[in-house]
Design a protein around this motif. Structure first.
Motif, PDB file in Angstrom:
ATOM      1  N   TYR A  19    -139.368  94.067 -17.007  1.00  0.00           N
ATOM      2  CA  TYR A  19    -138.283  93.340 -17.676  1.00  0.00           C
ATOM      3  C   TYR A  19    -137.349  92.682 -16.660  1.00  0.00           C
ATOM      4  O   TYR A  19    -136.969  91.509 -16.799  1.00  0.00           O
ATOM      5  N   GLN A  20    -136.997  93.421 -15.600  1.00  0.00           N
ATOM      6  CA  GLN A  20    -136.066  92.892 -14.607  1.00  0.00           C
ATOM      7  C   GLN A  20    -136.691  91.726 -13.838  1.00  0.00           C
ATOM      8  O   GLN A  20    -136.017  90.740 -13.524  1.00  0.00           O
ATOM      9  N   THR A  21    -137.990  91.820 -13.547  1.00  0.00           N
ATOM     10  CA  THR A  21    -138.674  90.742 -12.833  1.00  0.00           C
ATOM     11  C   THR A  21    -138.703  89.468 -13.652  1.00  0.00           C
ATOM     12  O   THR A  21    -138.423  88.369 -13.153  1.00  0.00           O
ATOM     13  N   ILE A  22    -139.021  89.597 -14.921  1.00  0.00           N
ATOM     14  CA  ILE A  22    -139.053  88.413 -15.791  1.00  0.00           C
ATOM     15  C   ILE A  22    -137.659  87.832 -15.962  1.00  0.00           C
ATOM     16  O   ILE A  22    -137.459  86.603 -15.939  1.00  0.00           O
ATOM     17  N   ALA A  23    -136.648  88.691 -16.102  1.00  0.00           N
ATOM     18  CA  ALA A  23    -135.273  88.206 -16.248  1.00  0.00           C
ATOM     19  C   ALA A  23    -134.802  87.489 -14.985  1.00  0.00           C
ATOM     20  O   ALA A  23    -134.166  86.421 -15.066  1.00  0.00           O
ATOM     21  N   ASP A  24    -135.119  88.042 -13.810  1.00  0.00           N
ATOM     22  CA  ASP A  24    -134.737  87.387 -12.562  1.00  0.00           C
ATOM     23  C   ASP A  24    -135.443  86.047 -12.395  1.00  0.00           C
ATOM     24  O   ASP A  24    -134.845  85.071 -11.916  1.00  0.00           O
ATOM     25  N   PHE A  25    -136.701  85.966 -12.790  1.00  0.00           N
ATOM     26  CA  PHE A  25    -137.446  84.709 -12.689  1.00  0.00           C
ATOM     27  C   PHE A  25    -136.818  83.640 -13.583  1.00  0.00           C
ATOM     28  O   PHE A  25    -136.642  82.487 -13.158  1.00  0.00           O
ATOM     29  N   ARG A  26    -136.469  83.995 -14.799  1.00  0.00           N
ATOM     30  CA  ARG A  26    -135.829  83.029 -15.693  1.00  0.00           C
ATOM     31  C   ARG A  26    -134.461  82.615 -15.178  1.00  0.00           C
ATOM     32  O   ARG A  26    -134.058  81.451 -15.285  1.00  0.00           O
ATOM     33  N   GLU A  27    -133.722  83.551 -14.590  1.00  0.00           N
ATOM     34  CA  GLU A  27    -132.403  83.230 -14.047  1.00  0.00           C
ATOM     35  C   GLU A  27    -132.511  82.261 -12.868  1.00  0.00           C
ATOM     36  O   GLU A  27    -131.711  81.332 -12.742  1.00  0.00           O
ATOM     37  N   LYS A  28    -133.511  82.465 -12.009  1.00  0.00           N
ATOM     38  CA  LYS A  28    -133.699  81.566 -10.877  1.00  0.00           C
ATOM     39  C   LYS A  28    -134.146  80.183 -11.329  1.00  0.00           C
ATOM     40  O   LYS A  28    -133.817  79.180 -10.679  1.00  0.00           O
ATOM     41  N   LEU A  29    -134.895  80.122 -12.415  1.00  0.00           N
ATOM     42  CA  LEU A  29    -135.279  78.805 -12.951  1.00  0.00           C
ATOM     43  C   LEU A  29    -134.065  78.052 -13.476  1.00  0.00           C
ATOM     44  O   LEU A  29    -133.968  76.828 -13.338  1.00  0.00           O
ATOM     45  N   LYS A  30    -133.125  78.770 -14.088  1.00  0.00           N
ATOM     46  CA  LYS A  30    -131.935  78.124 -14.636  1.00  0.00           C
ATOM     47  C   LYS A  30    -130.934  77.726 -13.552  1.00  0.00           C
ATOM     48  O   LYS A  30    -130.185  76.768 -13.722  1.00  0.00           O
ATOM     49  N   HIS A  31    -130.900  78.474 -12.444  1.00  0.00           N
ATOM     50  CA  HIS A  31    -129.897  78.235 -11.399  1.00  0.00           C
ATOM     51  C   HIS A  31    -130.614  78.037 -10.058  1.00  0.00           C
ATOM     52  O   HIS A  31    -130.746  78.981  -9.277  1.00  0.00           O
ATOM     53  N   PRO A  32    -131.098  76.813  -9.805  1.00  0.00           N
ATOM     54  CA  PRO A  32    -131.736  76.559  -8.511  1.00  0.00           C
ATOM     55  C   PRO A  32    -130.728  76.591  -7.370  1.00  0.00           C
ATOM     56  O   PRO A  32    -129.519  76.421  -7.569  1.00  0.00           O
ATOM     57  N   VAL A  33    -131.239  76.814  -6.185  1.00  0.00           N
ATOM     58  CA  VAL A  33    -130.401  76.913  -4.989  1.00  0.00           C
ATOM     59  C   VAL A  33    -130.292  75.540  -4.339  1.00  0.00           C
ATOM     60  O   VAL A  33    -131.283  74.801  -4.235  1.00  0.00           O
ATOM     61  N   MET A  34    -129.081  75.189  -3.912  1.00  0.00           N
ATOM     62  CA  MET A  34    -128.868  73.903  -3.260  1.00  0.00           C
ATOM     63  C   MET A  34    -129.311  73.976  -1.800  1.00  0.00           C
ATOM     64  O   MET A  34    -128.881  74.845  -1.052  1.00  0.00           O
ATOM     65  N   SER A  35    -130.185  73.057  -1.415  1.00  0.00           N
ATOM     66  CA  SER A  35    -130.673  72.975  -0.047  1.00  0.00           C
ATOM     67  C   SER A  35    -130.062  71.743   0.622  1.00  0.00           C
ATOM     68  O   SER A  35    -130.116  70.637   0.077  1.00  0.00           O
ATOM     69  N   VAL A  36    -129.487  71.934   1.811  1.00  0.00           N
ATOM     70  CA  VAL A  36    -128.841  70.850   2.560  1.00  0.00           C
ATOM     71  C   VAL A  36    -129.562  70.696   3.891  1.00  0.00           C
ATOM     72  O   VAL A  36    -129.725  71.667   4.638  1.00  0.00           O
ATOM     73  N   SER A  37    -130.004  69.490   4.181  1.00  0.00           N
ATOM     74  CA  SER A  37    -130.638  69.186   5.460  1.00  0.00           C
ATOM     75  C   SER A  37    -130.032  67.905   6.026  1.00  0.00           C
ATOM     76  O   SER A  37    -129.438  67.105   5.283  1.00  0.00           O
ATOM     77  N   TYR A  38    -130.205  67.713   7.327  1.00  0.00           N
ATOM     78  CA  TYR A  38    -129.635  66.548   8.008  1.00  0.00           C
ATOM     79  C   TYR A  38    -130.751  65.769   8.693  1.00  0.00           C
ATOM     80  O   TYR A  38    -131.580  66.349   9.406  1.00  0.00           O
ATOM     81  N   LYS A  39    -130.741  64.472   8.465  1.00  0.00           N
ATOM     82  CA  LYS A  39    -131.744  63.578   9.041  1.00  0.00           C
ATOM     83  C   LYS A  39    -131.056  62.614  10.005  1.00  0.00           C
ATOM     84  O   LYS A  39    -130.137  61.893   9.614  1.00  0.00           O
ATOM     85  N   GLU A  40    -131.507  62.613  11.251  1.00  0.00           N
ATOM     86  CA  GLU A  40    -130.904  61.742  12.256  1.00  0.00           C
ATOM     87  C   GLU A  40    -131.579  60.371  12.232  1.00  0.00           C
ATOM     88  O   GLU A  40    -132.810  60.269  12.210  1.00  0.00           O
ATOM     89  N   VAL A  41    -130.769  59.315  12.250  1.00  0.00           N
ATOM     90  CA  VAL A  41    -131.267  57.940  12.218  1.00  0.00           C
ATOM     91  C   VAL A  41    -130.576  57.135  13.323  1.00  0.00           C
ATOM     92  O   VAL A  41    -129.386  57.316  13.578  1.00  0.00           O
ATOM     93  N   PRO A  42    -131.312  56.220  13.993  1.00  0.00           N
ATOM     94  CA  PRO A  42    -130.670  55.367  15.000  1.00  0.00           C
ATOM     95  C   PRO A  42    -129.909  54.206  14.372  1.00  0.00           C
ATOM     96  O   PRO A  42    -128.944  53.695  14.950  1.00  0.00           O
ATOM     97  N   PHE A  43    -130.373  53.764  13.177  1.00  0.00           N
ATOM     98  CA  PHE A  43    -129.739  52.665  12.467  1.00  0.00           C
ATOM     99  C   PHE A  43    -129.568  53.043  11.004  1.00  0.00           C
ATOM    100  O   PHE A  43    -130.405  53.741  10.432  1.00  0.00           O
ATOM    101  N   TYR A  44    -128.510  52.567  10.434  1.00  0.00           N
ATOM    102  CA  TYR A  44    -128.298  52.690   8.997  1.00  0.00           C
ATOM    103  C   TYR A  44    -128.639  51.367   8.323  1.00  0.00           C
ATOM    104  O   TYR A  44    -128.530  50.294   8.939  1.00  0.00           O
ATOM    105  N   ASP A  45    -129.049  51.480   7.088  1.00  0.00           N
ATOM    106  CA  ASP A  45    -129.119  50.283   6.263  1.00  0.00           C
ATOM    107  C   ASP A  45    -127.685  49.797   6.039  1.00  0.00           C
ATOM    108  O   ASP A  45    -126.829  50.568   5.613  1.00  0.00           O
ATOM    109  N   ALA A  46    -127.434  48.537   6.363  1.00  0.00           N
ATOM    110  CA  ALA A  46    -126.054  48.037   6.317  1.00  0.00           C
ATOM    111  C   ALA A  46    -125.464  48.225   4.923  1.00  0.00           C
ATOM    112  O   ALA A  46    -126.015  47.722   3.934  1.00  0.00           O
TER     113      ALA A  46
END
Length: 340
Positions: free
Chosen positions: A76-103
């Protein structure tokens, strides 16, 4: 006497088939029960052994029932945790280095103010002002457009669209100067907004609708007269659940007072603004579902296997208890019959 012996022998022969009707297990039980009595042992020893076996079996049975209850709770706890994680995804933050930006596109709404100069500079260097308040060189790509206010659908808006900086390695910046004649307002400021791609605006078939969509989607800011406002931009790209990508600008603004040295200045205002990229890193944000269905399936398989093993052991324990009980009763009846 010879006749009497002949009469006795058939009686002893006829008594053997009655004793052979007991099966092998009963004979073993009877012999194991009767022999200790012949040796002078008490029948209570067998009863205590059987009682201990029954108590031990009951304890094991309750232990495995407890384990089954824990396994069910884990499912029961495993299924409940799985459903909870589906409802509340984790925010992932990454950084991409670029030499030029699109103006980027810089949309300014000067109102009655006039754009005097616009230049691109590098390495955070702005040369000293020459003839401030007078028209100067326009070294930027500029588009002027009029469109209907998307919020009122009545008033017209005039926008000056300027191509923003691109080369972040060389610290490219855009410096602009505006001039506003005498005004009856107590405070003066110019509105502006940033959108992701100036080239996309140039190639848009309907620039008015494009600007209306930008004004509805992006936030607007202000810079005041009598100051040099330095805007350092950073770009944040957010990936939506439906696969679309949203772009957001974040800004760090520093304001420096302009020292007025013009003797003929009489109530007019000068506006100075600088746009520059803060760093070469684009922040990418997306929601990640940490719930792994394969891990959950493997865990559930292990739990169900434990449940089946526990149920099988409980079944065997019950059968063993019943068998021990029957054997004890059979031995007891044999002992009583032997004593009688």
């Amino acid at each position: 006497m010879g006749q009497l012996n002949e009469d006795v022998e058939p009686l002893s022969v006829n008594s053997d088939p009655a004793e052979e009707q007991v099966d092998e297990e009963d004979q073993e039980d009877a012999s194991s029960t009767i022999l200790p009595d012949l040796r002078g042992s008490s029948p209570s020893v067998h009863f205590s052994k059987s009682c201990l076996k029954n108590v031990f079996s009951v304890i094991l049975l309750f232990l495995y029932l407890l384990l089954m209850a824990v396994a069910v709770f884990l499912v029961y706890q495993t299924i409940a945790d799985f459903r909870e994680k589906l409802k509340h995804p984790v925010m992932s933050v990454s950084y991409k280095e670029v030499p030029f930006y699109d103006a980027p596109g810089i949309a300014l709404y000067p109102g009655k103010a006039e754009l005097l100069t616009c230049k691109h500079h590098f390495y955070d260097y702005i040369p000293p002002l020459v003839n401030p308040g007078q028209p100067g060189e326009i070294g930027c790509i500029i588009e002027r457009i009029n469109y209907t206010d998307p919020f009122t659908n009545q008033s017209k808006k005039h926008a000056v669209i300027v191509q923003g900086p691109q080369d972040v390695k060389k610290r490219e910046l855009v410096f602009m100067q505006f001039h506003l004649n005498e005004t009856d307002q107590d405070f003066s400021a110019i509105d502006y907004l940033l959108f992701s791609s100036f080239q996309e605006f140039l190639h848009s078939p309907n620039k008015s609708e494009f600007m209306k969509a930008c004004e509805s989607s992006y936030s607007s800011w202000k810079f005041s007269g009598g100051f040099r406002t330095w805007v350092k931009m950073s770009l944040v790209k957010t990936k939506e659940e439906d696969g679309r990508e949203a772009v957001e600008f974040r800004q760090e603004i520093s304001v420096v007072n302009y020292i007025e040295r013009r003797t003929e200045a009489r109530g007019d205002q000068l506006f100075f603004v600088v746009f520059e990229w803060k760093d070469p890193f684009i922040q990418e944000v997306q929601d990640i579902v940490t719930a792994n269905p394969w891990n959950m399936i493997a865990l559930l398989c292990g739990i169900f296997l434990a449940l089946f093993k526990a149920a099988d052991f409980a079944k065997l324990s019950v059968k063993w208890m019943i068998k021990i009980r029957k054997r004890h009763l059979k031995r007891r009846s044999q002992v009583l019959n032997h004593i009688s």
